[in-house]
Design a protein around this motif. Structure first.
Motif, mmCIF file in Angstrom:
data_model
loop_
_atom_site.group_PDB
_atom_site.id
_atom_site.type_symbol
_atom_site.label_atom_id
_atom_site.label_comp_id
_atom_site.label_asym_id
_atom_site.label_seq_id
_atom_site.Cartn_x
_atom_site.Cartn_y
_atom_site.Cartn_z
ATOM 1 N N GLU A 7 0.829 -1.208 0.000
ATOM 2 C CA GLU A 7 0.000 0.000 0.000
ATOM 3 C C GLU A 7 0.868 1.265 0.000
ATOM 4 O O GLU A 7 0.640 2.201 -0.765
ATOM 5 N N ILE A 10 -5.739 8.808 7.354
ATOM 6 C CA ILE A 10 -6.889 8.986 6.465
ATOM 7 C C ILE A 10 -8.139 8.955 7.320
ATOM 8 O O ILE A 10 -8.255 8.146 8.231
ATOM 9 N N HIS A 14 -4.066 5.312 5.691
ATOM 10 C CA HIS A 14 -4.924 5.067 6.852
ATOM 11 C C HIS A 14 -4.180 4.287 7.938
ATOM 12 O O HIS A 14 -3.701 3.179 7.701
ATOM 13 N N ASN A 63 -14.084 10.711 17.750
ATOM 14 C CA ASN A 63 -15.539 10.909 17.630
ATOM 15 C C ASN A 63 -16.319 9.614 17.846
ATOM 16 O O ASN A 63 -17.491 9.522 17.515
HETATM 17 C C1 LIG Z 1 -6.205 0.448 4.246
HETATM 18 C C2 LIG Z 1 -7.488 1.203 4.350
HETATM 19 N N1 LIG Z 1 -8.563 0.604 4.874
HETATM 20 C C3 LIG Z 1 -9.740 1.276 4.929
HETATM 21 C C4 LIG Z 1 -9.836 2.550 4.461
HETATM 22 C C5 LIG Z 1 -11.154 3.239 4.499
HETATM 23 N N2 LIG Z 1 -11.245 4.224 5.558
HETATM 24 C C6 LIG Z 1 -10.970 5.507 5.327
HETATM 25 S S1 LIG Z 1 -11.172 6.458 6.688
HETATM 26 C C7 LIG Z 1 -11.676 5.125 7.599
HETATM 27 C C8 LIG Z 1 -12.101 5.226 9.034
HETATM 28 C C9 LIG Z 1 -11.970 6.551 9.589
HETATM 29 O O1 LIG Z 1 -12.370 6.546 10.917
HETATM 30 P P1 LIG Z 1 -11.534 7.270 12.022
HETATM 31 O O2 LIG Z 1 -10.115 6.879 11.914
HETATM 32 O O3 LIG Z 1 -12.192 7.053 13.324
HETATM 33 O O4 LIG Z 1 -11.560 8.807 11.599
HETATM 34 P P2 LIG Z 1 -12.758 9.792 11.307
HETATM 35 O O5 LIG Z 1 -13.086 9.679 9.851
HETATM 36 O O6 LIG Z 1 -13.900 9.409 12.182
HETATM 37 O O7 LIG Z 1 -12.164 11.098 11.636
HETATM 38 C C10 LIG Z 1 -11.652 3.980 6.835
HETATM 39 C C11 LIG Z 1 -12.061 2.652 7.359
HETATM 40 C C12 LIG Z 1 -8.675 3.133 3.922
HETATM 41 N N3 LIG Z 1 -8.649 4.382 3.437
HETATM 42 N N4 LIG Z 1 -7.529 2.447 3.882
#
Ligand SMILES: Cc1ncc(C[n+]2csc(CCOP(=O)(O)OP(=O)(O)O)c2C)c(N)n1
Lengths: 395, 506
Positions: free
Chosen positions: A89, B64, B83, B136
């Motif tokens: 990735e 992310i 992420h 959050n």
């Molecule tokens: C490897 C990977 N898995 C899944 C995602 C999809 N994804 C993007 S943001 C996110 C979750 C975000 O949640 P959080 O970290 O709590 O932050 P918030 O958006 O609530 O600020 C996910 C699962 C990704 N971008 N990359």
């Protein structure tokens, strides 16, 4: 070879080459058969004022190396198959954000944990297609200890020059091999640094290029630029965009910065190809068995030669297609330590100009010269018991 | 760079902060109406203002998620990574340039689910990063799935019947992993959160400030928490200061938001410690180089000459000689080292060589095999195909490898062993290698050196001084005389047997 000065292991040559190229940070996670790279880096880097860090996993290792590169330090990470899977990735991240970086994969037999200490070349297609999306790839596969040293330096130079991650696809055969090497005088080594930003750009367009430039200049974090880097499709300002036109433009540019510079990047070796009727195609550590086999076959009167990509990606298709269209050449034998990966690329490039046969070994042992001569002469089927040998489009 | 004065929050006009620390061309931000993230981003900017950090020297790293948008709005060196990986990227930045002030802004899923491993290890390592979590309690960016901080029983789009998981307390998690500064703030408690972030940045070592954000769009709606204002009021009404919390029972603390520093201690910071290591090695550099020179000189004195740059041979078909040596025994007999020494001597003598060994379980305790190829011409295949020389120090390895050798291969075995029947008596040389090491040299561990000397004497792989020098280059310091004695004994053993052989012939 000039002066022989040291007995060196392939993995050691990788570290010494990296240091000579200017690597000052290594981040890694131990895995056989690449571990000696981490061990030696931990000894040598702090001696040279650089830094070694053992991260918690391979994902963190490549992320850490990218971070260091963003801060202006030449960085490397090394691993083997399972870890290379984990790095994919962030490899794509470095390709899109255009961060120079060297990633070493000392291949071992897979899939999964496979046979950890056994030679393999099963990751060469992962090197090309492992990360998602379209991206440029430069991957180099050395076949000796000396070449590992030289090509590690070249990997750094190419990554800096083109601002892209470069993969050094080693294999167990070379990684764990000790040979005599003669290291060049440091003053004789060509070192290329990334195109630098000299003065802060008031317009703050970190990905904007001057006319004729294909690779944007890069400022290390902390030099006063205050720009943004992202793995999202971005415009010249380094900020995300949803513009389809800019998305295409960006992808075109990063693909072209490599493909347009084919002549500078691609390197391959041909041996005995003046009179050759049969060409053995191989790369990396497999070359060593092929050399012995071809020498034997020639002494038995067969007009055969060797074609070896040093950069496996971009694939040296111009050179191979020229060779395949030589009317003398009637047969290409692809020899690799896998189930037939580069075979696909050879078949694509050769496109029916001549017969393409395949000799693969994936039982954890090294292919032997005897197996190769058996495939060349097709006279000793018993010798091929532990290989896959197929003729033409049999597969 | 960092103002070491008292932490005194001074709230400026928000518009001042925007023009000084944000990128107005990228505003307004895209966070939903009522989202707490904007408040927390402003807390970060205010903390930076209060500390007087230089913008050029400050780096904001994000992963992310909704939270990670902050990296785009804040006007510093900013990097929006992948992420979960922000801390790992930040580790590289900080290690490469410890003068940079590196701040990570992350979401709760980002930092404690996909990035949980990086969080605990950065905390353990105590690297000088500051992590601000916009917590959050939900995966915001992907539309409301439950996260590791969603309380048990609450709802998300992937917890339609109520969350069965238990929730992380991120500050305590980091504390448990060794974070030297861990604290909790909230979107409502602006002044306190600014102070905590300031303290976190000033702290030497890893710091984390887990800030309760509010997500009325997903978490709030799914769990009937009311409007953004209701959610902020909940924070106001349920906050308990950490000091006070110490006096409360777990029952009393249920459903409360504990604010303030959860832990604060001083430990060596990683990049600082690494800098000290580099300094130490730098100071020792001259000494190290001198030591190396002295070692070489000593080796030269002992062996009569120093070889370290023999010219590579030009391949001459006339002198085509190729030796394929296989050495086998049990782990711990120094077989691999012997094989390496033979290769080293070949290099010193200006010959081509290739050395390799079998690894894995075989290399630990059980059987062990190493190979050295020595040739006057470049070496193609790097493994032994038809051994010209086999040495076995155990019966087991002899039974295994002895079977497959040809009639011309010389086989050196320890006297205690019985050769397999396929070997001709003339091709087998039996020498009391282990016995000689134990009794004549006085140390069984020197058997491999006795063996190296025997091998070279028997087949004349290289000149004697190359071989002796190779031995000295690969043995522990302080054992030179012992190993040279072993070498001498080996030479004597093999010469005697050669003499005997010749005598027989005549
Ligand atoms: C490897 C990977 N898995 C899944 C995602 C999809 N994804 C993007 S943001 C996110 C979750 C975000 O949640 P959080 O970290 O709590 O932050 P918030 O958006 O609530 O600020 C996910 C699962 C990704 N971008 N990359």
């Amino acid at each position: 070879m000039g002066k022989v000065s040291r007995l060196m292991q392939g993995n050691e040559a990788c570290v010494e080459g990296a240091l000579a190229a200017g690597m000052r940070l290594y981040a890694g996670y131990p895995i056989t058969p690449s571990t000696e790279i981490a061990e030696l880096a931990s000894v040598r880097l702090p001696q040279e004022g650089g830094k070694f860090i053992q991260m918690e996993d391979e994902i963190a290792s490549i992320a850490c190396a990218i971070g260091a590169s963003v801060a202006g330090t030449k960085a490397m990470t090394a691993t083997s198959g399972p870890g290379f899977s984990l790095k994919q990735e962030n490899l794509g991240y470095a390709a899109l954000a255009e961060i120079p970086l060297v990633v070493v994969d000392v291949q071992r037999m897979g899939p999964s944990t496979g046979m950890p200490t056994s030679p393999s070349q099963g990751d060469v297609m992962m090197a090309r297609w492992g990360t998602h999306g379209d991206h440029p790839v430069i991957a180099i596969s050395p076949s000796s200890v000396m070449e590992t040293y030289e090509q590690t330096i070249r990997a750094f130079n190419l990554s800096e020059k083109y601002r892209t991650p470069v993969l050094l696809m080693m294999d167990e055969l070379v990684g764990h091999l000790r040979e005599g090497v003669s290291l060049p005088d440091p003053d004789d080594i060509e070192i290329i640094d990334r195109p630098a930003v000299k003065y802060p750009d008031p317009k703050r367009l970190p990905y904007k290029m001057k006319a004729g430039q294909q690779v944007p200049s890069m400022a290390p974090f902390g030099n006063g630029q205050r720009y943004n880097i992202t793995g999202l499709i971005h415009d010249e300002s380094g900020f995300p965009t949803n513009s389809n036109a800019i998305a295409k433009e960006l992808l075109d540019r990063i693909m072209h910065k490599v493909s347009d510079n084919y002549a500078d990047i691609v390197s391959c070796e041909s041996r005995f190809t003046e009179d050759t009727e049969t060409v053995v195609f191989c790369y990396g550590g497999t070359m060593r068995a092929v050399i012995s086999a071809v020498e034997q076959a020639r002494s038995r009167g067969m007009k055969c030669g060797i074609f070896r990509p040093v950069t496996i990606w971009p694939f040296p298709e111009k050179e191979l297609s020229k060779l395949a269209s030589d009317p003398k050449v009637g047969r290409i034998l692809v020899v690799e330590h896998n189930y037939g990966q580069m075979l696909l690329e050879v078949q694509r490039v050769v496109g029916g100009h001549c017969r393409v046969d395949f000799l693969g070994k994936y039982n954890g042992n090294a292919i032997t010269p005897r197996e190769i001569t058996a495939a060349l002469f097709e006279d000793d089927p018993g010798a091929l018991a532990s290989c896959a040998y197929t003729v033409g489009r049999d597969r | 760079m960092v103002d070491k004065g008292d932490v005194k929050p001074r709230t400026r006009q928000v518009s001042d902060l925007i023009f000084k620390y944000m990128r107005p061309e990228h505003l307004p931000q895209i966070w939903c109406a009522g989202c707490g993230n904007g408040i927390i981003m402003r807390d970060v900017a205010q903390a930076i203002e209060n500390l007087g950090l230089s913008r050029s020297n400050t780096v904001i790293v994000s992963g992310i998620g909704c939270s990670s948008r902050a990296a785009g709005y804040l006007d510093f060196n900013t990097i929006h990574t992948t992420h979960g990986r922000a801390i790992a990227f930040a580790t590289g930045i900080k290690l490469a340039n410890p003068h940079l002030e590196v701040i990570v802004i992350a979401g709760d899923g980002d930092i404690s689910a996909i990035g949980g491993n990086h969080l605990i290890h950065a905390a353990r390592r105590n690297i000088g990063l500051t992590v601000v979590v916009m917590n959050n309690n939900i995966y915001g960016m992907t539309g409301g799935q439950y996260s590791p901080t969603t309380p048990t029983g609450e709802f998300g789009t992937t917890a339609p019947y109520g969350n069965i998981d238990r929730a992380f307390d991120i500050a305590k998690l980091a504390y448990g992993a060794g974070a030297s500064y861990a604290a909790r703030g909230s979107a409502y408690h602006v002044q306190q959160t600014i102070s905590l972030i300031q303290e976190g940045i000033r702290h030497r070592g890893f710091s984390i400030i887990d800030v309760a954000s509010v997500c009325p769009t997903y978490y709030g709606r799914k769990n009937k928490k009311g409007s953004a204002v209701d959610m902020l009021k909940w924070q106001r009404d349920n906050a308990v200061q950490a000091e006070k919390a110490k006096t409360m029972t777990p029952e009393e603390l249920k459903g409360k938001l504990v604010l303030g520093a959860v832990s604060q201690s001083l430990h060596p910071e990683f990049t600082y410690e690494y800098g000290k290591l580099i300094e130490r090695l730098y100071e020792e550099k001259e000494q190290r180089e001198e030591q190396e020179k002295a070692d070489m000189a000593r080796i030269g004195k002992v062996t009569g000459q120093i070889k370290n740059s023999g010219e590579a041979p030009v391949s001459s078909p006339a002198g085509r000689e190729r030796n394929e040596l296989r050495l086998a025994g049990s782990g711990g007999q120094g077989i691999i080292l012997a094989s390496v020494i033979l290769a080293q001597a070949a290099v010193l003598a200006g010959k081509y060589t290739a050395q390799s060994q079998s690894y894995g379980p075989e290399a630990r305790g059980g059987q062990c095999k190493a190979e050295t190829l020595v040739s006057d011409t470049p070496i193609g295949f790097t493994k032994v195909q038809n051994p010209t020389f086999l040495m076995c120090l155990t019966q087991e390895s002899l039974s295994h490898y002895g079977k497959s050798v040809g009639p011309d291969c010389m086989v050196l075995i320890d006297s205690a062993l019985t050769p397999p029947e396929n070997l001709r008596p003339e091709q087998v040389v039996k020498l009391p290698i282990l016995e000689t090491a134990r009794t004549k040299v006085g140390r069984l561990q020197t058997a491999n050196i006795v063996a190296v000397a025997c091998i070279n004497t028997l087949i004349g792989l290289t000149d004697r001084s190359s071989m002796e020098q190779a031995v000295l280059m690969h043995i522990p310091k302080g054992t030179e005389s012992l190993n040279l004695k072993a070498f001498e004994e080996g030479v004597r053993l093999a010469s005697e047997s050669l003499g005997a052989l010749k005598g027989d012939g005549k």
